[in-house]
Design an enzyme around this catalytic site. Structure first.
Site, PDB file in Angstrom:
ATOM      1  N   LYS A   1     -13.765  -9.959 131.856  1.00  0.00           N
ATOM      2  CA  LYS A   1     -15.222  -9.958 132.013  1.00  0.00           C
ATOM      3  C   LYS A   1     -15.775  -9.277 133.273  1.00  0.00           C
ATOM      4  O   LYS A   1     -16.977  -9.024 133.353  1.00  0.00           O
ATOM      5  CB  LYS A   1     -15.736 -11.409 132.011  1.00  0.00           C
ATOM      6  CG  LYS A   1     -15.545 -12.133 130.708  1.00  0.00           C
ATOM      7  CD  LYS A   1     -16.332 -11.488 129.600  1.00  0.00           C
ATOM      8  CE  LYS A   1     -16.214 -12.246 128.295  1.00  0.00           C
ATOM      9  NZ  LYS A   1     -16.741 -11.468 127.159  1.00  0.00           N
TER      10      LYS A   1
ATOM     11  N   HIS B   1     -11.581  -2.200 119.184  1.00  0.00           N
ATOM     12  CA  HIS B   1     -10.816  -3.306 118.601  1.00  0.00           C
ATOM     13  C   HIS B   1     -11.743  -4.341 117.979  1.00  0.00           C
ATOM     14  O   HIS B   1     -12.699  -4.762 118.607  1.00  0.00           O
ATOM     15  CB  HIS B   1      -9.963  -3.985 119.675  1.00  0.00           C
ATOM     16  CG  HIS B   1      -8.759  -3.182 120.066  1.00  0.00           C
ATOM     17  ND1 HIS B   1      -7.800  -3.650 120.930  1.00  0.00           N
ATOM     18  CD2 HIS B   1      -8.354  -1.930 119.695  1.00  0.00           C
ATOM     19  CE1 HIS B   1      -6.864  -2.727 121.077  1.00  0.00           C
ATOM     20  NE2 HIS B   1      -7.181  -1.677 120.350  1.00  0.00           N
TER      21      HIS B   1
ATOM     22  N   PRO C   1      -9.343 -13.069 135.571  1.00  0.00           N
ATOM     23  CA  PRO C   1      -9.325 -11.895 134.683  1.00  0.00           C
ATOM     24  C   PRO C   1      -9.017 -12.168 133.219  1.00  0.00           C
ATOM     25  O   PRO C   1      -9.030 -11.254 132.411  1.00  0.00           O
ATOM     26  CB  PRO C   1      -8.218 -11.020 135.303  1.00  0.00           C
ATOM     27  CG  PRO C   1      -7.331 -11.979 136.016  1.00  0.00           C
ATOM     28  CD  PRO C   1      -8.194 -13.097 136.483  1.00  0.00           C
TER      29      PRO C   1
ATOM     30  N   TYR D   1     -15.880 -13.706 123.669  1.00  0.00           N
ATOM     31  CA  TYR D   1     -15.034 -12.574 124.048  1.00  0.00           C
ATOM     32  C   TYR D   1     -15.792 -11.256 123.909  1.00  0.00           C
ATOM     33  O   TYR D   1     -15.729 -10.392 124.793  1.00  0.00           O
ATOM     34  CB  TYR D   1     -13.739 -12.549 123.217  1.00  0.00           C
ATOM     35  CG  TYR D   1     -12.688 -11.706 123.888  1.00  0.00           C
ATOM     36  CD1 TYR D   1     -11.804 -12.261 124.811  1.00  0.00           C
ATOM     37  CD2 TYR D   1     -12.629 -10.328 123.665  1.00  0.00           C
ATOM     38  CE1 TYR D   1     -10.881 -11.488 125.477  1.00  0.00           C
ATOM     39  CE2 TYR D   1     -11.705  -9.537 124.325  1.00  0.00           C
ATOM     40  CZ  TYR D   1     -10.840 -10.123 125.234  1.00  0.00           C
ATOM     41  OH  TYR D   1      -9.939  -9.342 125.911  1.00  0.00           O
TER      42      TYR D   1
ATOM     43  N   TYR E   1      -2.894 -12.404 123.916  1.00  0.00           N
ATOM     44  CA  TYR E   1      -2.881 -13.375 125.006  1.00  0.00           C
ATOM     45  C   TYR E   1      -1.869 -14.436 124.631  1.00  0.00           C
ATOM     46  O   TYR E   1      -2.001 -15.054 123.563  1.00  0.00           O
ATOM     47  CB  TYR E   1      -4.250 -14.044 125.158  1.00  0.00           C
ATOM     48  CG  TYR E   1      -5.319 -13.146 125.746  1.00  0.00           C
ATOM     49  CD1 TYR E   1      -6.020 -12.250 124.949  1.00  0.00           C
ATOM     50  CD2 TYR E   1      -5.634 -13.216 127.102  1.00  0.00           C
ATOM     51  CE1 TYR E   1      -7.006 -11.433 125.493  1.00  0.00           C
ATOM     52  CE2 TYR E   1      -6.629 -12.405 127.644  1.00  0.00           C
ATOM     53  CZ  TYR E   1      -7.308 -11.516 126.844  1.00  0.00           C
ATOM     54  OH  TYR E   1      -8.276 -10.717 127.368  1.00  0.00           O
TER      55      TYR E   1
HETATM   56  C1  PHB Z   1      -6.632  -4.822 130.773  1.00  0.00           C
HETATM   57  O1  PHB Z   1      -6.497  -4.085 129.772  1.00  0.00           O
HETATM   58  O2  PHB Z   1      -6.393  -4.396 131.906  1.00  0.00           O
HETATM   59  C2  PHB Z   1      -7.078  -6.223 130.561  1.00  0.00           C
HETATM   60  C3  PHB Z   1      -7.353  -6.675 129.286  1.00  0.00           C
HETATM   61  C4  PHB Z   1      -7.786  -7.976 129.101  1.00  0.00           C
HETATM   62  C5  PHB Z   1      -7.908  -8.825 130.181  1.00  0.00           C
HETATM   63  C6  PHB Z   1      -7.643  -8.368 131.469  1.00  0.00           C
HETATM   64  C7  PHB Z   1      -7.224  -7.074 131.660  1.00  0.00           C
HETATM   65  O3  PHB Z   1      -8.294 -10.101 129.985  1.00  0.00           O
END
Ligand code: PHB
Ligand code: APR
Length: 390
Positions: free
Chosen positions: A299, A75, A295, A387, A204
């Site tokens: 990271k 991505h 989470p 990120y 997000y």
């Molecule tokens: C996930 O795909 O499980 C995932 C992705 C981004 C995050 C946390 C978990 O910030």
């Protein structure tokens, strides 16, 4: 009690322990990995799935990235959404060819375990470490149990890669350290569903009902998270309620949420944990054993891999060059980077979660932050840089 000797005992076959083992093996430094669970258990447990460019580079160097590069989803950006307004962060625009790879942690574990066994790395499953003796002295020993039999290993160094609930941190004189903790007043409810992603990249989202995250695992499997109360019971969340809430929280112009069969549902705590030392004599902590980040930045795995690389460099200099200073600086070299990641993960968490009433001062600050990100190239670039991984 069986006694034997090895240079490095690694406790835990997570991303930190397995990455360290493969590096040591490549450099001809003998080690053993002791893992308390079965191979099947660690290879099927659903965890996060964001691989930073830096981690991918490490896996590539170790020759374990073929499937990750083939099956992982590369991505070049993420979507940030606030009350229905979407903003795209384009990594490529700011960072040339840096990107993230979406690939489940349990798939990473499968690839690393396979490589370890293929390369004859000593990897013992259902070997549960019960104690560590003499971390400061010359008779360092790790005690573990297998098939009900107590055993012990003598070693030069112990790498505590046994996660947040492991035993190695309790062998360290934590009472002499500064411990930093932050509990966020919510949890994440995570689901895995047999449905194609509804978005080409992660979303997000802040919504007045709370945070939502759209992630994925493959062209036919999606992963989602919802902010829920910290005392929430999974039984309060029927499949229907989950889909309704996701549709609501992820809502934006031209967005249609695809729904499907939910095959996994779980709760993830959201918290931060740090100690001001990651080494105690000849015991080194790495990954979740040493620190936990919320989470929201994806990271955890990447910090575990970065710890393993730095620890490996120290062990390499010690065993191959007779230099101990690299190893002695492990803690200080890692802590600065981990704090940076703590700050970013906390920033992302605060930006997208509901923790104060709508229209409170805090909520207006969140809104102002989001507006700044959507209108400032500098702010967007900063998010991209953090990120993808510094
Ligand atoms: C996930 O795909 O499980 C995932 C992705 C981004 C995050 C946390 C978990 O910030
Ligand atoms: N003896 C042997 N093994 C142990 C013991 C013990 N006493 N206690 C725990 N373990 C094992 C666990 O079973 C687990 O497989 O240590 C391993 C630790 O792995 P992880 O929890 O994956 O930790 P780490 O390698 O630091 O990776 C951190 O995992 O929790 C996620 O989001 C987090 O992505 C991050 C990553």
């Amino acid at each position: 009690l069986v006694n034997s000797n090895v240079s490095v005992v690694i406790i835990g076959a997570g991303p930190a322990g397995l990455t360290l083992a493969l590096q040591l093996n490549k450099a001809g430094i003998d080690c053993i990995v002791l893992e308390k669970h079965t191979r099947q258990y660690i290879e099927t447990r659903t965890r996060a799935g964001v691989i930073e460019q830096n981690s991918l580079d490490v896996f590539e160097k170790l020759g374990v990235a073929d499937r990750m590069k083939r099956e992982g989803l590369r991505h070049n950006g993420i979507y940030l959404s606030f009350e229905g307004v979407r903003h795209h962060i384009d990594f490529g625009k700011y960072l040339n060819d840096k990107a993230i790879t979406i690939y489940g942690q349990q798939e990473v574990i499968k690839d690393l375990v396979h490589a370890c066994l293929d390369r004859n790395v000593a990897l013992e499953f259902e070997a549960s470490v019960t104690g560590i003796l003499d971390i400061d002295g010359a008779t360092l020993k790790v005690f573990f149990e297998r098939d009900g039999v107590s055993q012990a290993m003598n070693c030069n160094f112990v790498a505590g890669c046994d996660g947040f609930h492991g035993v190695s941190r309790s062998a360290a004189p934590i009472s002499t350290c500064h411990v930093y903790e932050k509990e966020y007043p919510f949890n994440w409810l995570g689901i895995l569903a047999d449905v194609p992603p509804s978005s080409p990249e992660l979303i997000y989202a802040f919504h007045k009902n709370g945070f939502a995250l759209h992630s994925m695992r493959s062209p036919s499997i999606s992963r989602f998270y919802l902010q829920v109360a910290d005392n929430e019971d999974l039984s309060n969340w029927s499949d229907q309620r989950i889909w309704e809430e996701l549709a609501l929280r992820l809502q934006a112009e031209n967005f249609q949420l695809k729904i499907g069969f939910i095959k996994d549902k779980s709760l993830t705590p959201v918290r931060s944990f740090m100690i001001d030392h990651m080494q105690f004599g000849n015991l080194f902590l790495a990954g979740d054993a040493a620190h936990i980040v919320p989470p929201t930045g994806g990271k955890g795995l990447n910090l575990a891999v970065a710890d393993a690389v730095t620890l490996y460099q120290g062990l390499f200099d010690y065993f191959h060059k007779g230099i101990k200073s690299t190893l002695l600086s492990y803690s200080s070299r890692r802590l600065a980077s981990v704090w940076r990641v703590q700050e970013f993960s906390d920033f992302m968490t605060n930006l997208f979660h509901l923790s104060s009433p709508i229209d409170s001062f805090e909520h207006r600050l969140q809104k102002a932050r989001f507006t700044y990100i959507t209108t400032s190239e500098a702010a967007s670039k900063s998010i991209a840089e953090n990120y993808v991984g510094i």
